[in-house]
Design a protein around this motif. Structure first.
Motif, PDB file in Angstrom:
ATOM      1  N   TRP A 155      17.815  11.806  15.447  1.00  0.00           N
ATOM      2  CA  TRP A 155      17.119  12.095  14.194  1.00  0.00           C
ATOM      3  C   TRP A 155      17.951  13.389  13.537  1.00  0.00           C
ATOM      4  O   TRP A 155      18.384  14.446  14.037  1.00  0.00           O
ATOM      5  CB  TRP A 155      15.904  12.376  14.381  1.00  0.00           C
ATOM      6  N   SER A 156      17.930  13.322  12.073  1.00  0.00           N
ATOM      7  CA  SER A 156      18.306  14.454  11.550  1.00  0.00           C
ATOM      8  C   SER A 156      16.862  15.445  10.985  1.00  0.00           C
ATOM      9  O   SER A 156      15.703  14.927  11.058  1.00  0.00           O
ATOM     10  CB  SER A 156      19.006  14.049  10.107  1.00  0.00           C
ATOM     11  N   ALA A 174      10.096  12.148  14.049  1.00  0.00           N
ATOM     12  CA  ALA A 174      10.022  12.783  15.264  1.00  0.00           C
ATOM     13  C   ALA A 174       8.851  13.032  15.892  1.00  0.00           C
ATOM     14  O   ALA A 174       8.413  13.287  16.981  1.00  0.00           O
ATOM     15  CB  ALA A 174      11.007  13.916  15.221  1.00  0.00           C
ATOM     16  N   ALA A 175       7.958  13.783  15.040  1.00  0.00           N
ATOM     17  CA  ALA A 175       6.607  14.484  15.007  1.00  0.00           C
ATOM     18  C   ALA A 175       5.684  13.251  15.703  1.00  0.00           C
ATOM     19  O   ALA A 175       4.971  13.429  16.324  1.00  0.00           O
ATOM     20  CB  ALA A 175       6.021  15.144  13.880  1.00  0.00           C
ATOM     21  N   ALA A 176       5.869  12.089  14.846  1.00  0.00           N
ATOM     22  CA  ALA A 176       4.938  10.898  15.313  1.00  0.00           C
ATOM     23  C   ALA A 176       5.269  10.529  16.700  1.00  0.00           C
ATOM     24  O   ALA A 176       4.195  10.073  17.477  1.00  0.00           O
ATOM     25  CB  ALA A 176       5.160   9.868  14.334  1.00  0.00           C
ATOM     26  N   VAL A 177       6.280  10.647  17.340  1.00  0.00           N
ATOM     27  CA  VAL A 177       6.751  10.424  18.584  1.00  0.00           C
ATOM     28  C   VAL A 177       5.889  11.280  19.531  1.00  0.00           C
ATOM     29  O   VAL A 177       5.504  10.901  20.742  1.00  0.00           O
ATOM     30  CB  VAL A 177       8.207  10.315  18.820  1.00  0.00           C
ATOM     31  N   ILE A 178       6.042  12.783  19.300  1.00  0.00           N
ATOM     32  CA  ILE A 178       5.400  13.862  20.001  1.00  0.00           C
ATOM     33  C   ILE A 178       4.026  13.357  19.854  1.00  0.00           C
ATOM     34  O   ILE A 178       3.302  13.425  20.884  1.00  0.00           O
ATOM     35  CB  ILE A 178       5.498  15.128  19.229  1.00  0.00           C
ATOM     36  N   LYS A 179       3.312  12.996  19.040  1.00  0.00           N
ATOM     37  CA  LYS A 179       1.960  12.762  18.908  1.00  0.00           C
ATOM     38  C   LYS A 179       1.547  11.459  19.609  1.00  0.00           C
ATOM     39  O   LYS A 179       0.313  11.413  20.186  1.00  0.00           O
ATOM     40  CB  LYS A 179       1.345  12.680  17.321  1.00  0.00           C
ATOM     41  N   ALA A 180       2.391  10.810  19.994  1.00  0.00           N
ATOM     42  CA  ALA A 180       2.073   9.441  20.808  1.00  0.00           C
ATOM     43  C   ALA A 180       2.246   9.712  22.063  1.00  0.00           C
ATOM     44  O   ALA A 180       2.197   8.920  22.972  1.00  0.00           O
ATOM     45  CB  ALA A 180       2.908   8.515  20.330  1.00  0.00           C
ATOM     46  N   ASN A 228      14.692  29.405  14.104  1.00  0.00           N
ATOM     47  CA  ASN A 228      15.178  28.157  13.374  1.00  0.00           C
ATOM     48  C   ASN A 228      14.030  27.530  12.625  1.00  0.00           C
ATOM     49  O   ASN A 228      12.916  27.169  13.148  1.00  0.00           O
ATOM     50  CB  ASN A 228      15.579  27.057  14.693  1.00  0.00           C
ATOM     51  N   GLN A 229      14.220  27.370  11.528  1.00  0.00           N
ATOM     52  CA  GLN A 229      13.358  26.851  10.381  1.00  0.00           C
ATOM     53  C   GLN A 229      12.975  25.279  10.720  1.00  0.00           C
ATOM     54  O   GLN A 229      11.955  24.950  10.623  1.00  0.00           O
ATOM     55  CB  GLN A 229      14.021  27.158   9.066  1.00  0.00           C
ATOM     56  N   ILE A 230      14.137  24.434  11.077  1.00  0.00           N
ATOM     57  CA  ILE A 230      13.778  23.214  11.255  1.00  0.00           C
ATOM     58  C   ILE A 230      13.002  23.108  12.657  1.00  0.00           C
ATOM     59  O   ILE A 230      11.940  22.315  12.591  1.00  0.00           O
ATOM     60  CB  ILE A 230      15.167  22.625  11.663  1.00  0.00           C
ATOM     61  N   THR A 231      13.080  23.954  13.550  1.00  0.00           N
ATOM     62  CA  THR A 231      12.424  24.039  14.650  1.00  0.00           C
ATOM     63  C   THR A 231      10.770  24.283  14.435  1.00  0.00           C
ATOM     64  O   THR A 231       9.920  23.542  14.855  1.00  0.00           O
ATOM     65  CB  THR A 231      12.659  24.735  15.761  1.00  0.00           C
ATOM     66  N   ARG A 232      10.635  25.368  13.565  1.00  0.00           N
ATOM     67  CA  ARG A 232       9.176  25.622  13.289  1.00  0.00           C
ATOM     68  C   ARG A 232       8.488  24.467  12.211  1.00  0.00           C
ATOM     69  O   ARG A 232       7.512  24.269  12.430  1.00  0.00           O
ATOM     70  CB  ARG A 232       9.453  27.113  12.753  1.00  0.00           C
ATOM     71  N   ASP A 233       9.470  24.065  11.319  1.00  0.00           N
ATOM     72  CA  ASP A 233       8.946  22.958  10.687  1.00  0.00           C
ATOM     73  C   ASP A 233       8.521  21.753  11.494  1.00  0.00           C
ATOM     74  O   ASP A 233       7.376  20.910  11.177  1.00  0.00           O
ATOM     75  CB  ASP A 233       9.831  22.523   9.696  1.00  0.00           C
ATOM     76  N   PHE A 234       9.305  21.591  12.681  1.00  0.00           N
ATOM     77  CA  PHE A 234       8.824  20.429  13.404  1.00  0.00           C
ATOM     78  C   PHE A 234       7.865  20.522  14.167  1.00  0.00           C
ATOM     79  O   PHE A 234       6.748  19.682  14.274  1.00  0.00           O
ATOM     80  CB  PHE A 234      10.263  20.225  14.537  1.00  0.00           C
ATOM     81  N   ILE A 256      14.381   9.683  27.288  1.00  0.00           N
ATOM     82  CA  ILE A 256      13.682  10.526  26.238  1.00  0.00           C
ATOM     83  C   ILE A 256      13.546   9.604  24.967  1.00  0.00           C
ATOM     84  O   ILE A 256      14.390   8.699  24.873  1.00  0.00           O
ATOM     85  CB  ILE A 256      13.953  11.934  26.035  1.00  0.00           C
ATOM     86  N   ALA A 257      12.660   9.714  24.249  1.00  0.00           N
ATOM     87  CA  ALA A 257      12.445   9.153  22.895  1.00  0.00           C
ATOM     88  C   ALA A 257      13.633   9.076  21.714  1.00  0.00           C
ATOM     89  O   ALA A 257      14.191   8.379  21.160  1.00  0.00           O
ATOM     90  CB  ALA A 257      11.112   8.918  22.206  1.00  0.00           C
ATOM     91  N   GLY A 258      13.776  10.504  21.543  1.00  0.00           N
ATOM     92  CA  GLY A 258      14.859  10.868  20.704  1.00  0.00           C
ATOM     93  C   GLY A 258      15.233  12.381  20.662  1.00  0.00           C
ATOM     94  O   GLY A 258      14.813  13.186  21.446  1.00  0.00           O
ATOM     95  N   ILE A 259      16.165  12.931  19.969  1.00  0.00           N
ATOM     96  CA  ILE A 259      16.742  14.061  19.835  1.00  0.00           C
ATOM     97  C   ILE A 259      17.086  14.470  18.120  1.00  0.00           C
ATOM     98  O   ILE A 259      17.506  13.729  17.466  1.00  0.00           O
ATOM     99  CB  ILE A 259      18.187  14.018  20.312  1.00  0.00           C
TER     100      ILE A 259
END
Length: 341
Positions: free
Chosen positions: A6-7, A14-20, A121-127, A162-165
């Protein structure tokens, strides 16, 4: 399992996968982490399984903002507040007394403490915000091997597991965070060196730090990640070279024993000996320890794609960031230095 890439535009997917309850590798400024919901014990158990990581090795909890820390700890000492204000977001992990009821039991590995950091890392915190839960984030690699500093490294180790990167290119620091134990405010201890040096912490706090030996034996339980003797190790044995005059002697010695030599060193050393060896990976210009740290794990991984059967690696000064670089190199080498005679 198909591992997706994922980008940053795919954060919500990606967040939906974590929630699952599944696993997603995410970037930080240090290395790529293997993310799971830190409140979901089944999800956390899959992290240990995917990495092949011993379950007595605690995990670092990654948060998006400092105000969330109080949910997961029983107290925040004033000295920890000062460190948080000065170094967060950033490559500093603090170990607090844990509010164990707020976290999955496997996160703390049975300890009464929890390790927490906020990545720079802004992307990490947003994730993390999109996930809506704290994330565990050990390095997204096979346990004991060099940590990943790119999505390609993660895919090499964990594809199908794992489901994704979440891909954000190469990391900036390249080594894991500095870990400081603040559970006893009167006796702060660095458990793992990183980009934030002992000197920087001492200057910020106006105190002299206590230094841990950074190690436990293979049977003992570590309080922080990366404290085992053998860690960060590539498939090939690593031998450290301390003195400039030892390079030729080491090459001659190991070639006589039938080894195919790979060289992991600064550009000057590589150019001097590259005609005598089967592979090389330069760590930047001599004296540039930040570049050496950023490239180190990529270099250790590189040789598995070459004919090299043994890696001769440059030993650096342990001053400043060099302390962290040598912490990783010595563990990768099992503390083996070349000795004449």
């Amino acid at each position: 399992m198909i591992t997706k890439i994922w980008s940053k535009e795919d954060l919500n997917d990606a967040a939906a996968v974590i929630k699952a309850g599944e696993l997603v590798s995410f970037p930080t400024e240090t290395v790529y982490g293997l993310g799971a919901d830190a409140t979901n014990n089944e999800a956390v158990s899959q992290v240990y399984l995917a990495k092949g990581r011993p379950s007595d090795n605690p995990l670092i909890v990654h948060l998006a903002q400092q105000t969330e820390v109080a949910k997961y700890v029983t107290e925040i000492p004033a000295i920890a507040e000062k460190l948080m204000a000065h170094f967060w977001p950033g490559p500093l992990t603090l170990i607090f007394k844990a509010n164990k009821a707020a976290l999955a039991p496997l996160v703390t590995a049975g300890l009464d403490s929890v390790a927490i950091r906020i990545p720079d890392n802004q992307i990490t915190r947003d994730f993390i915000r999109a996930c809506g839960v704290p994330l565990v984030g050990p390095s997204a690699n096979t346990s004991g091997k060099p940590s990943p500093t790119s999505a390609t490294h993660v895919y090499h180790d964990l594809a199908g597991k794992i489901a994704g990167i979440l891909d954000d290119g190469e990391t900036g620091v390249g080594l894991e965070s500095t870990v400081v134990d603040v559970t006893n405010p009167d006796k702060l201890v660095i458990l793992r060196p990183g980009a934030i040096s002992q000197e920087e912490i001492e200057q910020t706090l106006g105190i002299i730090m206590n230094m841990d030996q950074y190690l436990v034996n293979q049977e003992a339980q570590p309080k922080a990640p990366g404290m085992k003797y053998q860690h960060y190790s590539p498939n090939e044995p690593v031998i450290l070279i301390k003195q400039a005059e030892d390079w030729q002697a080491a090459i001659d010695y190991y070639q006589a024993k039938g080894e195919k030599i790979g060289l992991l060193a600064n550009q000057s050393i590589v150019s001097l000996y590259e005609n005598q060896i089967v592979a090389s990976y330069d760590l930047g210009q001599a004296g540039d320890i930040e570049t050496a740290g950023r490239k180190l794990y990529g270099g250790l991984r590189y040789f598995s794609e070459t004919p090299a059967t043994l890696i001769l690696a440059e030993a650096f000064s342990k001053k400043g960031f060099g302390e962290a670089v040598m912490n990783r190199l010595e563990k990768a080498a099992g503390f083996h230095y070349f000795k004449r005679g």
